[in-house]
Write an enzyme that holds these catalytic residues in place. Structure first.
Site, short mmCIF file in Angstrom:
data_model
loop_
_atom_site.label_atom_id
_atom_site.label_comp_id
_atom_site.label_asym_id
_atom_site.label_seq_id
_atom_site.Cartn_x
_atom_site.Cartn_y
_atom_site.Cartn_z
N ASP A 35 -13.04 2.47 13.11
CA ASP A 35 -11.74 3.16 13.04
C ASP A 35 -11.41 3.55 11.61
O ASP A 35 -10.27 3.43 11.16
CB ASP A 35 -10.63 2.27 13.60
CG ASP A 35 -10.97 1.70 14.97
OD1 ASP A 35 -11.67 2.38 15.73
OD2 ASP A 35 -10.54 0.57 15.26
N GLU A 62 -7.10 8.80 22.31
CA GLU A 62 -6.60 7.93 21.26
C GLU A 62 -7.08 8.44 19.90
O GLU A 62 -7.78 9.45 19.80
CB GLU A 62 -7.06 6.49 21.48
CG GLU A 62 -8.56 6.29 21.39
CD GLU A 62 -9.01 4.86 21.67
OE1 GLU A 62 -8.20 4.08 22.21
OE2 GLU A 62 -10.17 4.52 21.36
#
Length: 343
Positions: free
Chosen positions: A42, A218
């Site tokens: 991420d 997302e």
């Protein structure tokens, strides 16, 4: 007009076509090597007007917030890493700590992140922690505060950007009454932790490539280029099926109108069996020392995973330059193989 509407370095990606130049960038710099940072998922890299690249990411232990910085992208590989906050042993934020993003606006550093609770680690909500000091690695950080969302449901992956003088928050959330794991939402910000207006739902995962194992949209982020806003996001499970989708809006459109955004019917970046990079996703954008646009993302070096993919630690941070089609649309190509960039 709130100070939140002022230009920020995250807004560099959104509102500027020019490339930041500092004396150090005129020098010769080493080429980045992939993976850039191992076991950091991420990943987000941002450029600040102090001439540094700042890096933050999820750690495999899901227990802390880290930041490192370097004058060059390649330097982030060996830069010292500082823990600016660690989860408590009990209560709120005592669960999984996910997907931090660092931004600088309104004269302060702000780091958004998702956190679950002790005993309910997947009860993830979005928090923001701030520092008034110039150097976020050595600065004082306050206590995390909950970001007010429209529903008290699973939400994460918040990012912020400025467009036409207004600062926005963009994030993923599970909406009551919609049978998906997460959709994408956008709203103007009144403060780092409070929305200035009700959000608009930008997209729901419906394509086959968005709903493998989980129905997911997302990790959104925005790139402003060639008269348009390109919003990339991640879809499907966090294994080899993870990939990037993209929404596009005209820069003059009302971006708070979902009809202003068109969705690519196919993924714009996906696994590369040829180059042995699997599950590329959760990206951000920067420019390198030569002024090239660069895609930042994570991926694995192997396809098959034993057990839950969330607990496989080997999602590595990767970077690669990209170009544009004749129509001005980003062309990310496919994930580059391990090793140094080749010009």
């Amino acid at each position: 007009m709130s100070n939140l509407t002022r230009f920020s370095r995250r807004g560099f990606v959104i509102a500027a076509a020019s490339v930041m130049a500092t004396p150090s960038f005129a020098q010769t710099h080493p080429k980045p090597i992939n993976p850039l940072v191992r076991q950091r998922a991420d990943a987000q890299i941002m450029q600040h007007d102090d001439g540094y690249y700042y890096f933050t990411a999820t750690v495999p232990e899901y227990d802390r917030l880290i930041v490192r910085r370097s004058r060059t992208i390649a330097g982030l590989q060996t830069a010292g890493e500082v823990v600016i906050w660690k989860r408590p042993s009990e209560g709120k934020m005592g669960g999984y700590i996910w997907a931090p993003e660092i931004h600088h606006f309104d004269g302060q550093w702000h780091l958004y992140f998702g956190a679950g609770d002790k005993g309910e680690p997947f009860r993830v909500r979005t928090y923001v922690i701030s520092s008034p000091d110039p150097n976020p690695l050595t600065g004082r950080w306050g206590k995390p505060g909950l970001v007010e969302m429209p529903w008290d449901t699973f939400n994460l992956d918040a990012t912020t950007f400025v467009h036409k003088g207004t600062r926005y928050l963009l994030w993923a959330q599970k909406e009551p009454g919609i049978e998906t794991n997460s959709n994408l939402y956008l709203a103007p910000l009144a403060s780092p932790s409070k929305l200035a207006a009700p959000p608009v739902r930008l997209t729901v995962p419906t394509y086959d490539w968005e709903i493998i194992k989980y129905k997911v949209a997302e990790a959104p982020t925005v790139l402003h280029r060639n008269g348009r806003l390109f919003l990339t996001y991640s879809a499907s499970a966090t294994d080899e099926n993870y990939c990037l989708g993209m929404l596009t809006a005209n820069e003059d459109a009302d971006i708070m109108d979902a009809a202003s955004w068109s969705k690519s019917p196919v993924p714009v970046f996906k696994s590369s069996p040829t180059n042995k990079v699997w599950g590329p996703g959760h990206n951000s954008f920067i420019t390198d020392e030569k002024g090239r646009d660069v895609l930042v993302y994570h991926g694995r070096d192997y396809q098959k995973i034993t057990g839950n993919s969330l607990f496989d630690p080997n999602r590595h941070t990767r970077v690669q330059p990209f170009g544009y089609t004749a129509d001005g649309v980003p062309d990310f190509g496919e994930p580059l193989a391990n090793g140094a960039w080749k010009d």
